[in-house]
Design a protein around this motif. Structure first.
Motif: not given
Length: 131
Positions: A53-68, A70-77
């Motif tokens: 569960a800890d690993f899954a939570e950490e993976d989800a947090a990393i994935k969310l951070k990456r998505q954020q 990417l979204e910030q980079e898209r907005i900047r572009q």
């Protein structure tokens, strides 16, 4: 000789009495190191589930951070594109004001602009292609 035999007999008796006690303590010690199946399996399963569960939570947090990110980079572009388009629009307005409609460039541009909805749009495209 009798005294030696007597001592030997006493030692043998003591040894026979002590030996079963040692075997009992050894087996008790061995049992304490062998975990009982149901309890230890349950504990290990719970521990593994927590780690998973800890690993899954950490993976989800990393994935969310990456998505954020990417979204910030898209907005900047998009903001950069919008800025660039505004700059091109200003440059196109200036160019349209300066171009002589009866010069060879002006006549060519009139023909070029026919396929666009406005002269400004045509000028922007013209300037964009000549950057």
């Amino acid at each position: 000789m009798d005294s030696i035999d007597k001592l030997l007999a006493e030692l043998q008796t003591e040894y026979k009495e002590v030996q079963p006690q040692q075997q009992q303590s050894k087996s008790a010690t061995a049992k304490s190191f062998i975990p009982s199946s149901p309890k230890s399996a349950s504990f290990i399963d719970n521990l593994l589930a927590e780690v998973q569960a800890d690993f899954a939570e950490e993976d989800a947090a990393i994935k969310l951070k990456r998505q954020q990110e990417l979204e910030q980079e898209r907005i900047r572009q998009e903001q950069l594109k919008a800025k660039h388009l505004e700059a091109l629009k200003a440059e196109a307005k200036e160019w349209l004001a300066k171009v002589d409609p009866f010069s060879s460039e002006g006549l060519w541009f009139e023909r070029f602009a026919e396929s666009y909805s406005s002269k400004l749009e045509a000028a922007i495209e013209y300037l964009r292609n000549n950057e």
